[in-house]
Each structure stands twice: as C-alpha cells, then as structure tokens.
Design an enzyme around this catalytic site. Structure first.
Site, PDB file in Angstrom:
ATOM      1  N   GLU A 257       0.801  -1.226   0.000  1.00  0.00           N
ATOM      2  CA  GLU A 257       0.000   0.000   0.000  1.00  0.00           C
ATOM      3  C   GLU A 257       0.825   1.264   0.000  1.00  0.00           C
ATOM      4  O   GLU A 257       0.494   2.228  -0.702  1.00  0.00           O
ATOM      5  CB  GLU A 257      -0.975  -0.001   1.179  1.00  0.00           C
ATOM      6  CG  GLU A 257      -2.180  -0.923   0.997  1.00  0.00           C
ATOM      7  CD  GLU A 257      -1.895  -2.391   1.275  1.00  0.00           C
ATOM      8  OE1 GLU A 257      -0.746  -2.726   1.648  1.00  0.00           O
ATOM      9  OE2 GLU A 257      -2.819  -3.206   1.136  1.00  0.00           O
TER      10      GLU A 257
ATOM     11  N   HIS B 235     -10.825  -3.751  10.076  1.00  0.00           N
ATOM     12  CA  HIS B 235     -11.491  -3.763   8.770  1.00  0.00           C
ATOM     13  C   HIS B 235     -12.762  -2.926   8.735  1.00  0.00           C
ATOM     14  O   HIS B 235     -13.608  -3.136   7.872  1.00  0.00           O
ATOM     15  CB  HIS B 235     -11.837  -5.202   8.349  1.00  0.00           C
ATOM     16  CG  HIS B 235     -10.706  -5.926   7.689  1.00  0.00           C
ATOM     17  ND1 HIS B 235      -9.558  -6.263   8.347  1.00  0.00           N
ATOM     18  CD2 HIS B 235     -10.532  -6.353   6.418  1.00  0.00           C
ATOM     19  CE1 HIS B 235      -8.739  -6.897   7.516  1.00  0.00           C
ATOM     20  NE2 HIS B 235      -9.301  -6.957   6.339  1.00  0.00           N
TER      21      HIS B 235
HETATM   22  C1  LIG Z   1      -2.576  -4.348   4.289  1.00  0.00           C
HETATM   23  C2  LIG Z   1      -3.751  -5.084   3.771  1.00  0.00           C
HETATM   24  N1  LIG Z   1      -4.053  -4.996   2.463  1.00  0.00           N
HETATM   25  C3  LIG Z   1      -5.119  -5.662   1.971  1.00  0.00           C
HETATM   26  C4  LIG Z   1      -5.898  -6.434   2.770  1.00  0.00           C
HETATM   27  C5  LIG Z   1      -7.113  -7.188   2.207  1.00  0.00           C
HETATM   28  N2  LIG Z   1      -6.823  -8.610   2.243  1.00  0.00           N
HETATM   29  C6  LIG Z   1      -7.171  -9.405   3.270  1.00  0.00           C
HETATM   30  S1  LIG Z   1      -6.582 -10.939   3.126  1.00  0.00           S
HETATM   31  C7  LIG Z   1      -5.909 -10.613   1.622  1.00  0.00           C
HETATM   32  C8  LIG Z   1      -5.198 -11.668   0.847  1.00  0.00           C
HETATM   33  C9  LIG Z   1      -3.838 -11.877   1.349  1.00  0.00           C
HETATM   34  O1  LIG Z   1      -3.207 -12.842   0.579  1.00  0.00           O
HETATM   35  P1  LIG Z   1      -2.099 -13.748   1.217  1.00  0.00           P
HETATM   36  O2  LIG Z   1      -1.169 -12.919   2.012  1.00  0.00           O
HETATM   37  O3  LIG Z   1      -1.501 -14.546   0.124  1.00  0.00           O
HETATM   38  O4  LIG Z   1      -2.876 -14.670   2.249  1.00  0.00           O
HETATM   39  P2  LIG Z   1      -3.993 -15.776   1.919  1.00  0.00           P
HETATM   40  O5  LIG Z   1      -5.307 -15.079   1.984  1.00  0.00           O
HETATM   41  O6  LIG Z   1      -3.707 -16.324   0.581  1.00  0.00           O
HETATM   42  O7  LIG Z   1      -3.846 -16.781   2.991  1.00  0.00           O
HETATM   43  C10 LIG Z   1      -6.122  -9.293   1.285  1.00  0.00           C
HETATM   44  C11 LIG Z   1      -5.664  -8.653   0.043  1.00  0.00           C
HETATM   45  C12 LIG Z   1      -5.551  -6.481   4.124  1.00  0.00           C
HETATM   46  N3  LIG Z   1      -6.268  -7.184   4.996  1.00  0.00           N
HETATM   47  N4  LIG Z   1      -4.466  -5.817   4.587  1.00  0.00           N
END
Ligand SMILES: Cc1ncc(C[n+]2csc(CCOP(=O)(O)OP(=O)(O)O)c2C)c(N)n1
Ligand SMILES: Cc1ncc(C[n+]2csc(CCOP(=O)(O)OP(=O)(O)O)c2C)c(N)n1
Ligand SMILES: [Mg+2]
Ligand SMILES: [Mg+2]
Lengths: 346, 326, 326, 346
Positions: free
Chosen positions: A82, A151
């Site tokens: 971000e 959130h």
């Molecule tokens: C800083 C931040 N950016 C975006 C999000 C929205 N978000 C929540 S989970 C997620 C996916 C994260 O992917 P990954 O780290 O690969 O974990 P996975 O869900 O695949 O276990 C996103 C984009 C967030 N929670 N925090």
C-alpha cells in the site's frame, strides 16, 4: 469479498429522491463505475489501479470489467504494497497522469500515510506550485459481519487534519458519480471515502458526464427546530431520525456536507442561524473527528446563533468490536440522533 | 580508475565540468554557511560528486529524476538552474521552490527534476510512478531515483522494486552507499552490507559501482539506462562513495566520535575530482589551461548565483498559504 | 511424500491428529457457515493444513506464534483451546478474544499464540519484536510468524527480515504460498514467483518447502527452529500449498472466473491429509482402527466445541468499551 | 543533528517556576534522560531503541551514553525502517517487554501508522484484554531553520483521534520526567510528543523517581477574564501572552493540559465556568486538530458557561514553509493569543 449472502442483504437501502419518477436510476457502485468509465474514456491520462480492480467482483462492482474495456495497462491489479503503490500513484500524478487508486478499506490507508501525508499533500506547496499531484484515492468503509477493529475504520477524521488534501464523502449515487468526476478532474490529491452500507442506495444518475463542485453541501431536508449535519452514511440515519421526529412535531434540517475538505461552513452556519441547534452525526470516532472540527467552527463563527449545547453522534472511544451485539451497541443510528436532538431542541 | 576509451571527449569533459561544479558549489556553500544566511539544513555531497555526474550524463533533458535530502549534486548534474538553487538555500522567492522548500526540496521541472523528498526512501515509489506514467504515455522517458544506503532499509524500496520489475518499468534505482546514516554506520543497521544483492530478490539486474570513479558510474548507468529505455525493465546500481562531511551542515565536528578511523583514512586516499582529473590529463583530454578555464567559468557562475540569491527578495509573508493547491 | 524415518511414532501420529483436526474443524465450519450464526468472515485453510501442523509440531508450548487472517490452522496446531476458538467464531463472550476479535483475531496466550493480525503482513514485525523480547529476557523461546504470499509484497517483511538477521533473533518466517491473494494470482503481483529467494537479500537462510507434505514441513522447520534456538539467527520457509476454497467464506463460487484450470487440476491431485495417511498406513504407523478412533475423538471434540460455543452467552452490550486499556 | 549553532540559540527559554530558588534544575532533555535512566535501572523489561540513540549526540542529549551504562542490547540504534521497527517494539511489548522507541520527529511516525493505529492501539481490545502493549513512542517536533514541510509536523491531532492510545505532551522539564516515567509504567501504548523549542527550558526536577498522573492538567496561571489552554510549547507562548495582557488589566488563566489522551475535561470546564471565555493554543494545524476536540467538548459540556466565541490559535491550513519569513508568518505566538483574547474578552 462476499463472506456470506446475508451481508449484502443487511445493507441499508437509501432514501430515494425521485421515488416513483421515471428517471434512470443507478446504484452507488454503478454510479462510481460510470464515473470512472467516462473519465477513462475522455482522458487518456486517467488510469485505475488497486487490489482486485480487475477481479470477478470488480471491487463490489465499482470497477467491474473496466480492464476489459480499457486494457490491463490502464486498469490493473496491484501487489499488496500500500505505501509503495500509493507512492507509485503519487509519482505518476506528479509526472502528469491522473491515477485513481482504489483501496478496499480506509484501514489499509494507514500503511500509506507517509505517501499521502508527507508526499501527496505537500508536493505542490513544498515546491512553490511548480508541480502538482492530481490523484484520487478511493476507499470503502466496512461495517458489520464481525469485520472488527482492522477492517471497519473510516479515518476521515485523520485526513480532515491534513492541509493539501481534499476529502470527499458522498451519500447518494448521484453525488458519488458527480463528485468522483470532480475528484478526477481536480489537480490535487483527493481522498474519496465511501460507505459500504450506501452501496444499495439507488438514485437518479444522469447518463452524461457531470460534476458536482467541492465545498458545497446540500440541505436534504428543511427544518427549523434543529440542524443535523450528516456525514456519509449518517445522512441516511439523520433522514430517518428527522422522519421520526416529525411525528412529534420537530422540524429537523438535515445537511449532507458531501465534502469535508473543503468544508461548506456557510451551509452549516446558515442553518444554525435558523435553528440555533446542532447535532453532528458521523461514521467515525467522535473524539478528534470531523464532527469536532464542525462543532469548533460553529462554536467560533456561529456562536451567536447557537442556543443549546452542540451534540456529536458517532463512535465511542474504542476500536470496532467483532460481535454483532457489540456492533449494535457500538454503531450509532437514528435513535441516537433522535435522543441528541431531543436533549437540545425546545 | 576505469579506462575511458570509447567515450567521446565532449562527454568526458562534460563529466569533468559537472564534478567540478558540484565540488565548487558545495565548498562555497560550506564556506558561507556559518554566516547563517542560508537558514535551512544543508546536506553536502562532497565526496559523492561522481555519482550525480556519471548518472545524469547518461540521461536526456526530459528524463525524470527524483532526489532526496542530499540533493545538490543531483540538481546540478541534471542541469538544474544554479541561481534558483542557491536562492532556494537563501529561502528566497526566486528559489527553485520559491523559498517554500529549502535545501532538501529542490525542483526543476524544465530538466525533469520532479522534486526531492526529505523522507528517507520517500522518493523511490514516486520515481516508479513517474516511469509508469511514461509507459502509459509512451514518451520514451527514463526515470532515475537517487537514495542513500539508509533508504535501502525502508520497506518501500522493496515494494517499489517488486512493482517496477513486475511491470518492467523504465526506472533505474541509484543507491548512493556512503556507509552512514547520520552518525550510524551501515553495519549497525543492515544484516549484510552488500546492498547490490537486494534487488536479486526480484530478479532485477544490479551492479556494484565504484562511486568515486565517474567512468565506472557512467558506463554502468549507461547500460542500465539503455536496457530500460528499450523496455527490458529496471536496474539497480549500488554506488559506493564516502561522505566527506557530517550528515548536515558544514564540517564534521563529531567525526572522531563516530567514524572508523581506518575507514576514513582509506577513503581519504580517493577523491572523485582528482582521480578523474589525473586520468583526463594523462589521456591528454584535459590541459592545465582548459582546467583553469573551466574552473574560472564555474566560479563566475557560482559568484553570479550567490549574488543573485543574496540580492533576491524574500517571499511575501502574506503569501504563506499560496501554492497549497494547484 | 518425504520419508518419515527417524521421526518418533508419537510425533508422526500427533501430526496426523493435528492435520485431521484442522481439516475436520474447517469442514464443520464450512458446513455450518450458511446458517449465518458465525457472523464473522472466515478464511478457511483447507489444503494448507500440513503447514500449520508441521511447523507447530516443532515448537514448545511457550514458544510464540503470530498469525494472520487465515488463522484457524495455526491456532489449532499451536494447541489453542478449540471451544474458545469456535465460540469466537460465534462472537460469544466465551470466545478466545471474548467476541471482540472474530475469526481473524484469535489468541491463546497459554500456548504462546500472542494474536493474529488481519492487516496483511502486520504480524511479521510483531513476531520479530517478540523474539527480541525473548533475547532480552534470555528465555530461550523461538517465535514463528505465519503469513501469505501476498504479505511477501509488503515492505514491512523486508524491514523485519533485515532487523531479525542483523540482530540474529530467534524467529522463523513461515510464508504460506497458496498462489492467491483473494482472486489475484501471484504472477499478477510479483516480479518473480520464487519467494524463497527474497531472504537472501539479507543473507538469511531460506528454503522452499512442499507445504502439502507434512514431513517436509516438519523437517525443514525443525532445522530452522534448532538453528535459531541455538542463537544462529532467523530463517525463512516458503511453504507451497493450495487454497482449496475461496478467499473468505464457504465454498468458492467464483472459482471458474479466476482460477487457472490446469493449476487447479494439478493441485487437486494432492491432499495433505490423504498423502500423509497413505504414508502412515504404508509405514504401519496408522491402522484403520486407529484412524477411526482418532477421527471419532476429534469429532467429539468438535461437537463439544460447537455445542459450547452455541450455548455460550453473547457479550454484554454494556461492556462495549471494556478492554480498551489494560 | 546540529545544522548550525544558531539553531540552538534561537530556542525559546521556558518560564521558571522556581526562579531564584536553590533547587536542582535540569533541562528538558536532561529530565527525559533521567527518566529513562531510572526506568532502565529499575525495570529489566525496559529498553530504549531508535535511530541514533547511541550516537554522539544521543538524541539531543535525551539518550546520551545510556548505551554505555546499560549495554547495546538494551539501548540500541535501529535501521531506517519506521513501520517495521515500530512493529518490533509493539511485538516486544506484547511479549512482555517495555520498549521506549525514540523517533526523531513525528513526521516519521507517518511511516508507522499501520503499526501504531492498526496494531498497538487495538491489541488489547481486539483480543478481549488477553494481551496488552506497554509501549512508549517518543517523537520531537521540529521547528525553524527551514526544516520545512516534512520535518516540522507535530501530528498529535491525528493521534488524538485514535482510541487505545494515550497521548502525552509535556511543557516543562519537571513534567517531562514525571510523565515519561508514568508512560513507561503504563500498560498501554503511549505517544509522547516533545517540542524542540522546549529543550532549553530548565526547571526543578527532583532526583527521585516520581510519576505524574495522566489526565491531570495544571493551572499555570490563575485568572478570571479568559482561559487559554496551551498545548506543549504553546503553554510558554500563552504565559507570555498572559503577562502582556496583565499590563492591560486582563487576568488570564493559563492551563497546561499535559496529556491530551486522557484529556482533563474538568480543568477546562471549571476554568471556563469562571472566565466564560476560551482560547486554545496549539502547535499543530487548527483544522481537525486537538483544539477542535477541546472546543467541541466545551461547546457541548460547557455550553452554559461560554460567553463568547471559542477561539483557536494554531497553524494555518498549509504545510510548513521553509523560508524564515514564511515560518514567522506561519507559526502563531503570544501576539496571536493576545489578539484572540482581546477579541473575546470583555
Ligand atoms: C494491508 C492489507 N491490504 C489488503 C488487505 C485485504 N486482504 C485481506 S486478506 C488478503 C489476501 C492476502 O493474501 P495472502 O497474504 O496470500 O494470504 P492468503 O489469503 O492467501 O492466505 C487481502 C488482500 C488487508 N487485509 N491488509
Ligand atoms: C523516514 C525517515 N526517517 C528518518 C529520517 C531522518 N534522516 C534524515 S537523512 C537521514 C540519513 C539517511 O541516510 P542515507 O539514506 O544513507 O542518506 P545519506 O544521508 O547518507 O545521504 C536520516 C536518518 C528521515 N528524514 N526520514
Ligand atoms: Mg548514507
Ligand atoms: Mg495467498
């Protein structure tokens, strides 16, 4: 990110300014999408970026399939970086592009505060106007379904404090489109904060590209007994409260500020001159929030009009809890506005 | 010193002029700083002049540069207007940032310098964004960003490298490793001292550069710039040179308290200006006469810049809120 | 499947129990989620169970773990109290976070789980800090942090790795690469898909791990944990496994719109539970009877946890501001 | 980071509460250093980290040579990784340590907002009180010498808005020590913001370890004609203004809040009850700042006492300029407070 179907059903329908009329209506997300579509179409410098903007959900529909229409160079997904990607957007803006950076939630803007506050907001001033930063950052306030502390923040109270930013918080589909167009056309960094619970709201949205000036609030309901200033989704709750209060004979004036920076001080002061009473309803923590600024402004400039304590309705001083019973206790609504009005109205 | 054969004399001389100019401007600033008329923190780049000079000589006028707090060399090498820079140090209305920015915030859009951030690492993603804008426009520009070894500890560098590499953006990351952040040595801050390794995490080409040797800087930057201009993506250069002065201001009054003495002695054997001068003289490219002429021209320019700056009006205090928005 | 010889039967069976338990808990949650009684976003770790199981089996009870939004497996594998977890999903006062956190914010300090952040990457520096606290106290603990492939794009990971490596802190970085962030494939977000390369930027030991193969996870984590417990510094493990469901909630209704079909087919040939079961049966460690017994015990536990959760009281809405401060 | 000698000379000397008395006096930095020294000595869990804490300047003297006394494990320099290292401090706190993280300037806290706001401030609440985060973040507001937009922000207006944080802004050496002790002893995240121009201030500082309770302001000067609430360095300017105004017969009550979170509402309300007039003087942008909250609080709870518009003195809505003439125009001082008081006092 649909968690379960109930979420979307729980969302609040908005008021309809053109109930029963034969006009084209769009939902809030459709209006936003149309604004971006028309901006992309009209101005080659415009591009749209953000996590998931090209995914099957298209950011709750607000960016749906735009990448198919304008290609992956102008509408693209971003890494989960971000601060870096906000800086990328700022840099692109400084170099003459007009990015719209879509963030899922204001909470994630906290990672990008350095680029927003130390860079975007200051670039014009710091270089004596030789450069500028025409950037739009969109973010959508979450609420409910146990989204919890990380959130569901809105954080416009923070951006309110930063000179060099503009801060836009529409509450109708019509305003969403018009204000997003204005934001993209503006030569300065604009923080554009939406509320997820407005996404079911439908209103008349003209097809043509139109813009709504910044710094112009709107009186959503006329009244003389008290003024309720609503911010974002709380405009809806304010209108509900006004309706209920009307049953008891109170005529409540409801003001939708639409933009917090610039702030339409006049519309508030004029209303308060008439009513002598002010309640500010916000979707954010009360303490140190936008409502504090509005109250302080009135306590200075509208002192002679004010006939009763200025009330603020908003979140208590605590992070957002997960459990729905606690959510219910945490989030204020029409009832709280009604109580506030009753305490100060004659 | 790297062999300069093959590089046109004109460029070789230009490099010499730029290094000399940076050196002489910095020394002049330093010599006048005690007057307390330049009321802004200055971060002198003495000892690092060859980096600015060698890098910017590979760029076209409309290529973009983003700079940091130690910005004087970048500004001069990119062709920024000298009187406007000095006027900025004097916080005058005629300054390149109209006295709003001071020494840490130089800008000259006419030569593609889009600004300098005094937030360590802050300019890095901006450069990547400018490169992205260039791609969207198809304008063929390259963007360079200068930052220090300290900035290589900021997460934003990694985010920026990943994105630049992912999108194959026309940007060159130039890390000026002078081994210090304020009084803190690199070894107190970094797990490994080879900054040039880091970009490999993103499969980004990266080289170690002798930042005292302007020819090494020029050649390696040229490779990176050519590569990226042709659409092959970003590169990273770790340019090592030594900060001769304290972090900010004139002199280095704490030197004995934080420098490693052997390190200091070793680096003091290397002067980017003298080494280059020697090489040019040996290569019959620079004569004593030419050298004198260059120096005189530069000094005249500097004199004029300072006169201009000193004589310029201060900003109007009534205009304190101007330029907030465009 | 990696050979399990040399690993005590007790541990082999424990791994089996944990994987089964995670699997069965997740399936139960999924099967009940449509009732809309668990009013909190759930991020199921089906397909990734072997990572939690294999990693946590190398840890002692008082070793620390930090988790992320996809936290159920971490919580169960570290030995967290199951009824308290399920109660948290039901947002009850008896939940591990007293209904304040929901599915994304599980905690159980009695087994060293100090919390889960739903900010992607947010837990990473916390883990490094906990490891620092351990060093200051000399308590011999190791800290593990779980995060996804998406989190490997956050700058804070690089800042954290640098600091951990610089100070040789007892922390193991466990990246669960399931190739997706919500609907976005790794290749849309990362310049190179080899996350295990990244830590080399800081000269940190790093391995690629088959995250479907619990023995591979166990052995490589054991090496990393032993290494770091003995003061040799942090390590990094990239554990690859596949997310079987959508990003959040039950099922994966958008599957056909964002998944790569061949990738899906390939991964569907691999089931961490079945592969391991087969190996244990082949090695005469697991019998059908034992298997049945394990499953029944787990199901009973799950039944009880859900009954407890469902019967538990909701938080008192008057206590909405409680726990703001300690 | 001494840029030139003049900087330090330009700093404002503070008022002296014990002028002429034979008591031990320390400067503001010495007082801070003593607080940390005694905390390090007393509690093994305490450690001090930050860029340059072990360098020859020792953070303007506030950490000078502490690493020599307590070793490099308990007092250490950090990489330039503000978000990561703040997270490290938060994590250490969660795991039972008591970090004091020294930041050169609040501006750099913007890089760490994710860890401060999304993590530190929420960790206790989000986990139902099962964990806590006893962390102190110190930051020193810069001012003058062309430090400009990115090196002179104070930003307490932002932290004011975030529940779960405590926010401390001392204005005397005595308070600096006592409040830093309280901060280190507190079980929650504390943002401790100093002002560089207070660093020359000397006051009586007892040798023993003492603490000053949070949420207790102090009346620095008694008066009945108007209340001036000062924040941090502006307490000094308020006292100057009060002195000048006394020449014209105005008796000004000057309140030093000392902590903004918790906020001593009582002391303000009581004073306003007496004076009926309120000016808030802050070292931050007026808009959406701490002064807005104080004004709004009084406009609600002290409405019946207030006899004139509430005035706020602080920064105009623009980033901090470099040029000294613009700095002079930008920063308010005693004169501005005097003007504000004159406008509203009888
Ligand atoms: C800083 C931040 N950016 C975006 C999000 C929205 N978000 C929540 S989970 C997620 C996916 C994260 O992917 P990954 O780290 O690969 O974990 P996975 O869900 O695949 O276990 C996103 C984009 C967030 N929670 N925090
Ligand atoms: C984010 C941030 N942290 C800290 C500072 C304070 N600071 C200003 S310059 C500097 C040194 C940076 O070192 P380096 O990047 O190596 O650049 P150099 O000064 O050596 O050219 C520091 C720590 C800052 N300006 N921004
Ligand atoms: Mg350096
Ligand atoms: Mg993933």
């Amino acid at each position: 990110m649909p968690w379960t179907k109930i979420l979307i059903e729980q969302q609040e329908p908005g008021f309809d300014e053109h109930a029963g009329q034969d006009v084209r209506k769009l939902t809030f997300p459709q209006a936003l999408r149309e604004a971006m579509d028309q901006a992309l179409d009209r101005d080659e410098r415009v591009f749209v970026m953000g996590q998931g903007v090209d995914d099957p959900m298209g950011m709750f529909g607000t960016t749906l399939d735009l990448h198919k229409k304008y290609g992956g160079q102008r509408v693209f997904d971003t890494p989960l970086s971000e601060n870096g990607l906000t800086g990328v957007a700022v840099g692109a803006a400084i170099a003459g592009a007009r990015p719209v950076y879509v963030h899922n939630r204001p909470d994630f803007l906290l990672l990008a505060m350095d680029q927003i506050v130390n860079h975007a907001s200051k670039w014009s001033f710091m270089f004596g106007g030789h450069v500028n930063c025409p950037l739009v950052i969109r973010a959508v306030i979450g609420r409910g379904w146990g989204s919890a502390a990380q959130h569901s923040q809105s954080l416009h109270g923070l951006f309110m404090h930063i000179p060099g930013l503009k801060l836009v918080m529409p509450s109708t589909a019509y305003d969403a489109k018009g204000l997003l167009i204005t934001s993209i056309a503006d030569d300065n960094p604009v923080i554009f904060i939406e509320h997820r619970w407005l996404y079911k709201h439908e209103s008349h949205v003209p097809e043509e590209l139109y813009s709504i000036p910044f710094g112009k609030g709107i009186v959503r309901r006329q009244g003389k007994d008290a003024t309720v200033v609503g911010i974002s989704y709380m405009v809806i709750e304010a209108l509900r409260a006004a309706e209920k209060l009307a049953e008891d004979g109170y005529e409540i004036e409801v003001i939708d500020l639409r933009t917090l920076k610039p702030l339409d001080e006049e519309i508030v002061l004029q209303s308060v001159e008439k009513t002598g009473r002010l309640v500010i309803a916000d979707t954010d923590w009360v303490t140190g929030g936008a409502g504090a600024e509005i109250a302080a402004m009135v306590a200075q400039k509208g002192f002679n009009h004010i006939k009763a304590p200025i009330k603020r309705v908003g979140w208590p001083d605590v992070p957002i809890p997960a459990s729905y019973v606690l959510e219910n206790a945490f989030y204020p609504g029409a009832e709280d506005i009604i109580n506030a009005v009753r305490r100060i109205a004659k | 010193m790297t062999d300069h054969s093959g590089i046109p004399t004109e460029i070789l001389l230009k490099l010499y002029v730029i290094i000399s100019k940076i050196r002489r401007v910095e020394l002049r600033i330093e010599s006048l700083y005690h007057e307390d008329e330049m009321k802004t923190p200055v971060h002198l780049c003495l000892g690092q002049e060859a980096i600015s000079a060698g890098v910017c000589a590979t760029l076209q006028t409309d290529d973009y540069v983003f700079s940091n707090h130690r910005s004087h060399g970048h500004y001069i090498a990119k062709g920024g207007d000298l009187p406007a820079m000095i006027a900025e140090l004097y916080c005058k209305e005629t300054g390149c940032s109209r006295g709003r920015g001071g020494s840490m915030h130089l800008v000259d859009t006419s030569v593609g310098l889009l600004g300098s951030s005094s937030i360590v690492g802050g300019g890095i993603p901006l450069a990547v964004g400018a490169a992205l804008a260039s791609v969207l426009r198809g304008d063929g520009r390259v963007t360079v960003v200068f930052f220090g070894d300290g900035a290589s500890e900021e997460g934003v560098l990694y985010e920026s490298m990943n994105f630049a590499a992912l999108k194959k953006l026309p940007v060159v990351f130039v890390c000026e490793n002078n081994f210090y952040s304020v009084c803190s040595h690199q070894t107190a801050r970094q797990a490994n001292n080879d900054i040039s390794m880091r970009p490999r995490a993103f499969e980004m080409p990266s080289s170690r550069v002798d930042g005292v040797d302007v020819i090494d800087v020029f050649r390696k930057t040229m490779d990176a710039v050519n590569r990226t201009r042709s659409g092959k993506g970003p590169s990273f250069l770790e340019c090592r040179a030594y900060r001769w002065r304290g972090h900010a201001g004139a002199g280095d009054n704490l030197k004995s308290q934080y420098r490693k003495l052997d390190e200091w002695d070793q680096w003091m054997t290397r002067d980017p200006l003298q080494e280059y001068e020697k090489a040019l003289v040996a290569g019959n490219i620079l004569t004593e006469k030419k050298k004198k002429q260059i120096t005189e021209t530069i000094d005249k320019e500097i004199d004029e810049a300072f006169s201009f700056a000193q004589a310029s009006p201060l900003p109007n205090e009534k205009e304190v809120t101007k330029y907030l928005y465009s």
